[in-house]
Design a protein around this motif. Sequence first.
Motif, PDB file in Angstrom:
ATOM      1  N   THR A  39       8.214  -0.123  -2.151  1.00  0.00           N
ATOM      2  CA  THR A  39       7.616   0.844  -2.029  1.00  0.00           C
ATOM      3  C   THR A  39       7.516   2.366  -3.427  1.00  0.00           C
ATOM      4  OG1 THR A  39       8.662   2.328  -1.684  1.00  0.00           O
ATOM      5  CG2 THR A  39       8.053   0.669   0.671  1.00  0.00           C
ATOM      6  N   ALA A  40       5.875   1.982  -3.122  1.00  0.00           N
ATOM      7  CA  ALA A  40       5.798   3.691  -4.208  1.00  0.00           C
ATOM      8  C   ALA A  40       6.790   3.996  -4.784  1.00  0.00           C
ATOM      9  CB  ALA A  40       4.679   4.561  -4.603  1.00  0.00           C
ATOM     10  N   LEU A  41       7.973   4.814  -3.499  1.00  0.00           N
ATOM     11  CA  LEU A  41       8.558   5.428  -3.899  1.00  0.00           C
ATOM     12  C   LEU A  41       9.894   5.013  -4.367  1.00  0.00           C
ATOM     13  CD1 LEU A  41       9.694   8.700  -2.443  1.00  0.00           C
ATOM     14  CD2 LEU A  41      11.029   6.537  -0.476  1.00  0.00           C
ATOM     15  N   ASP A  42      10.405   3.806  -3.887  1.00  0.00           N
ATOM     16  CA  ASP A  42      11.207   2.945  -4.537  1.00  0.00           C
ATOM     17  C   ASP A  42      11.285   2.593  -6.109  1.00  0.00           C
ATOM     18  OD1 ASP A  42      12.628   2.868  -1.586  1.00  0.00           O
ATOM     19  OD2 ASP A  42      12.055   0.832  -1.186  1.00  0.00           O
ATOM     20  N   THR A  43      10.063   2.551  -6.446  1.00  0.00           N
ATOM     21  CA  THR A  43       9.791   2.023  -7.273  1.00  0.00           C
ATOM     22  C   THR A  43      10.101   3.000  -8.666  1.00  0.00           C
ATOM     23  OG1 THR A  43       8.238   0.500  -7.088  1.00  0.00           O
ATOM     24  CG2 THR A  43       7.992   1.448  -9.472  1.00  0.00           C
ATOM     25  N   ALA A  44       9.639   4.457  -8.075  1.00  0.00           N
ATOM     26  CA  ALA A  44       9.627   5.553  -8.709  1.00  0.00           C
ATOM     27  C   ALA A  44      11.652   6.279  -8.731  1.00  0.00           C
ATOM     28  CB  ALA A  44       8.872   6.596  -8.309  1.00  0.00           C
ATOM     29  N   ILE A  65      18.350  13.015 -18.078  1.00  0.00           N
ATOM     30  CA  ILE A  65      17.851  13.089 -17.111  1.00  0.00           C
ATOM     31  C   ILE A  65      16.466  12.293 -16.637  1.00  0.00           C
ATOM     32  CG2 ILE A  65      15.803  14.329 -16.169  1.00  0.00           C
ATOM     33  CD1 ILE A  65      17.136  17.326 -17.701  1.00  0.00           C
ATOM     34  N   GLY A  66      16.704  11.490 -16.201  1.00  0.00           N
ATOM     35  CA  GLY A  66      15.163  10.274 -15.907  1.00  0.00           C
ATOM     36  C   GLY A  66      14.268  10.200 -15.014  1.00  0.00           C
ATOM     37  N   GLY A  67      13.334  10.076 -15.054  1.00  0.00           N
ATOM     38  CA  GLY A  67      12.050  10.280 -14.716  1.00  0.00           C
ATOM     39  C   GLY A  67      11.077   9.564 -14.396  1.00  0.00           C
ATOM     40  N   ASP A  68       9.805   9.087 -13.283  1.00  0.00           N
ATOM     41  CA  ASP A  68       9.282   8.704 -13.331  1.00  0.00           C
ATOM     42  C   ASP A  68       8.414   8.602 -11.980  1.00  0.00           C
ATOM     43  OD1 ASP A  68       8.645   5.918 -14.550  1.00  0.00           O
ATOM     44  OD2 ASP A  68       7.516   5.702 -12.386  1.00  0.00           O
ATOM     45  N   GLN A  69       6.776   8.689 -12.643  1.00  0.00           N
ATOM     46  CA  GLN A  69       5.830   8.463 -11.530  1.00  0.00           C
ATOM     47  C   GLN A  69       5.272   7.497 -11.368  1.00  0.00           C
ATOM     48  OE1 GLN A  69       2.401  11.145 -13.015  1.00  0.00           O
ATOM     49  NE2 GLN A  69       3.320  12.712 -11.727  1.00  0.00           N
ATOM     50  N   VAL A  70       5.080   7.283  -9.994  1.00  0.00           N
ATOM     51  CA  VAL A  70       4.091   6.580  -9.201  1.00  0.00           C
ATOM     52  C   VAL A  70       3.193   6.962  -8.129  1.00  0.00           C
ATOM     53  CG1 VAL A  70       3.933   3.726  -8.450  1.00  0.00           C
ATOM     54  CG2 VAL A  70       6.206   4.163  -9.052  1.00  0.00           C
ATOM     55  N   ALA A  71       2.024   6.459  -8.424  1.00  0.00           N
ATOM     56  CA  ALA A  71       0.919   6.781  -7.582  1.00  0.00           C
ATOM     57  C   ALA A  71       0.877   5.516  -7.044  1.00  0.00           C
ATOM     58  CB  ALA A  71      -0.684   7.265  -8.861  1.00  0.00           C
ATOM     59  N   LEU A  72      -0.369   6.290  -5.751  1.00  0.00           N
ATOM     60  CA  LEU A  72      -0.411   5.153  -4.425  1.00  0.00           C
ATOM     61  C   LEU A  72      -1.324   5.223  -3.953  1.00  0.00           C
ATOM     62  CD1 LEU A  72       1.043   2.969  -2.887  1.00  0.00           C
ATOM     63  CD2 LEU A  72       1.466   4.704  -1.390  1.00  0.00           C
ATOM     64  N   LEU A  73      -2.762   5.012  -4.072  1.00  0.00           N
ATOM     65  CA  LEU A  73      -3.744   4.691  -3.126  1.00  0.00           C
ATOM     66  C   LEU A  73      -3.725   3.181  -2.065  1.00  0.00           C
ATOM     67  CD1 LEU A  73      -6.193   6.050  -2.384  1.00  0.00           C
ATOM     68  CD2 LEU A  73      -7.770   5.239  -4.129  1.00  0.00           C
ATOM     69  N   ASP A  74      -4.282   3.840  -1.058  1.00  0.00           N
ATOM     70  CA  ASP A  74      -4.967   1.980  -0.412  1.00  0.00           C
ATOM     71  C   ASP A  74      -3.095   1.453  -0.311  1.00  0.00           C
ATOM     72  OD1 ASP A  74      -7.349   3.748   0.150  1.00  0.00           O
ATOM     73  OD2 ASP A  74      -8.545   2.053  -0.919  1.00  0.00           O
ATOM     74  N   GLY A  75      -2.214   2.032  -0.086  1.00  0.00           N
ATOM     75  CA  GLY A  75      -1.234   0.768  -0.022  1.00  0.00           C
ATOM     76  C   GLY A  75      -1.204   0.297  -1.278  1.00  0.00           C
ATOM     77  N   GLN A  76      -1.306   0.652  -2.235  1.00  0.00           N
ATOM     78  CA  GLN A  76      -1.650  -0.404  -3.581  1.00  0.00           C
ATOM     79  C   GLN A  76      -0.792   1.302  -4.831  1.00  0.00           C
ATOM     80  OE1 GLN A  76      -4.790  -2.410  -5.487  1.00  0.00           O
ATOM     81  NE2 GLN A  76      -5.586  -3.384  -3.315  1.00  0.00           N
ATOM     82  N   GLN A  77      -0.395   0.892  -5.567  1.00  0.00           N
ATOM     83  CA  GLN A  77       0.736   1.145  -6.790  1.00  0.00           C
ATOM     84  C   GLN A  77      -0.134   1.556  -7.432  1.00  0.00           C
ATOM     85  OE1 GLN A  77       4.525   0.810  -7.641  1.00  0.00           O
ATOM     86  NE2 GLN A  77       5.552   0.412  -6.100  1.00  0.00           N
ATOM     87  N   ILE A  78      -0.719   2.678  -8.569  1.00  0.00           N
ATOM     88  CA  ILE A  78      -1.093   2.790  -9.290  1.00  0.00           C
ATOM     89  C   ILE A  78      -1.077   2.798 -10.683  1.00  0.00           C
ATOM     90  CG2 ILE A  78      -2.984   4.384 -10.173  1.00  0.00           C
ATOM     91  CD1 ILE A  78      -4.164   4.835  -7.585  1.00  0.00           C
ATOM     92  N   GLY A  79      -0.816   2.059 -12.109  1.00  0.00           N
ATOM     93  CA  GLY A  79       0.415   2.623 -12.840  1.00  0.00           C
ATOM     94  C   GLY A  79      -0.359   2.532 -14.002  1.00  0.00           C
ATOM     95  N   LYS A  80       0.423   2.546 -15.226  1.00  0.00           N
ATOM     96  CA  LYS A  80      -0.779   2.761 -16.593  1.00  0.00           C
ATOM     97  C   LYS A  80      -1.541   2.265 -16.385  1.00  0.00           C
ATOM     98  CE  LYS A  80       3.166   5.072 -18.013  1.00  0.00           C
ATOM     99  NZ  LYS A  80       4.706   4.996 -19.398  1.00  0.00           N
ATOM    100  N   PRO A  81      -3.198   2.752 -17.703  1.00  0.00           N
ATOM    101  CA  PRO A  81      -4.246   1.542 -17.468  1.00  0.00           C
ATOM    102  C   PRO A  81      -4.054   0.664 -18.351  1.00  0.00           C
ATOM    103  CG  PRO A  81      -4.902   3.616 -17.783  1.00  0.00           C
ATOM    104  CD  PRO A  81      -3.248   3.433 -17.019  1.00  0.00           C
ATOM    105  N   GLY A  82      -3.372   0.693 -19.342  1.00  0.00           N
ATOM    106  CA  GLY A  82      -3.302  -0.238 -20.576  1.00  0.00           C
ATOM    107  C   GLY A  82      -4.167  -0.491 -21.548  1.00  0.00           C
ATOM    108  N   SER A  83      -5.345  -0.121 -20.805  1.00  0.00           N
ATOM    109  CA  SER A  83      -6.698  -0.608 -21.931  1.00  0.00           C
ATOM    110  C   SER A  83      -7.885   1.228 -21.167  1.00  0.00           C
ATOM    111  CB  SER A  83      -7.488  -1.791 -21.335  1.00  0.00           C
ATOM    112  OG  SER A  83      -7.976  -1.666 -20.165  1.00  0.00           O
ATOM    113  N   PHE A  84      -8.962   0.912 -22.359  1.00  0.00           N
ATOM    114  CA  PHE A  84      -9.812   1.596 -22.043  1.00  0.00           C
ATOM    115  C   PHE A  84     -10.571   1.839 -20.578  1.00  0.00           C
ATOM    116  CE2 PHE A  84     -14.182   3.817 -22.434  1.00  0.00           C
ATOM    117  CZ  PHE A  84     -13.859   4.879 -22.408  1.00  0.00           C
ATOM    118  N   GLU A  85     -11.074   0.158 -20.310  1.00  0.00           N
ATOM    119  CA  GLU A  85     -11.469  -0.740 -18.939  1.00  0.00           C
ATOM    120  C   GLU A  85     -10.610  -0.352 -18.093  1.00  0.00           C
ATOM    121  OE1 GLU A  85     -14.554  -0.808 -18.755  1.00  0.00           O
ATOM    122  OE2 GLU A  85     -14.990  -0.260 -21.465  1.00  0.00           O
TER     123      GLU A  85
END
Length: 192
Positions: A39-44, A65-85
Amino acid sequence: MQIVLASTSPYRREIVERLGLPVTAVAPVCDETPLAGETALDTAVRLARSKAMSLAERFPEALIIGGDQVALLDGQQIGKPGSFENGVAMLKWMSGRTVVFHSALALYNSKSGHIQEDVGITRVTLRQLTEQQIRNYLTREPDALNCAGSAKSETLGGALLQKVEADDPNALIGVPLFALVSMLQNEGVEIL
């Protein structure tokens, strides 16, 4: 004890430094790939813990101190895009919708082995955006490609947002500061 932030993010560092404590920021050693079925929560939480613990050998008597952030929309994790497009595609998908950001925090005492964890939940509703607005934003804010969903609220990205709901406004930037204060106090660090 020395306080170490397992991050190279200037925004996370700025939040932690608001407490007036000396902080050393160091890049963690961590594979940020989500695990299958996680889950997004577990990943973060897993990544925040992993980042903090990754520096224990280098800093054997520190509060890390460690931190991480995971976004969630429609049950899908949204990560870092990696590219402009990819950033354009993510923001088009998120446009006019509410995204849930899970901002996990871990404080690891490398001397005692004690770890504390917390997650700040932030619900962010984006404005309805045109593709040209999205492209303009990503052109002017290229660092956003290093953020979950390309949404970097602390600068020009604030113009993307319509509404933010959170118990701790710092969590969206990556550090649930209110929880961090409690964690540091639990380790005997006097803030005030």
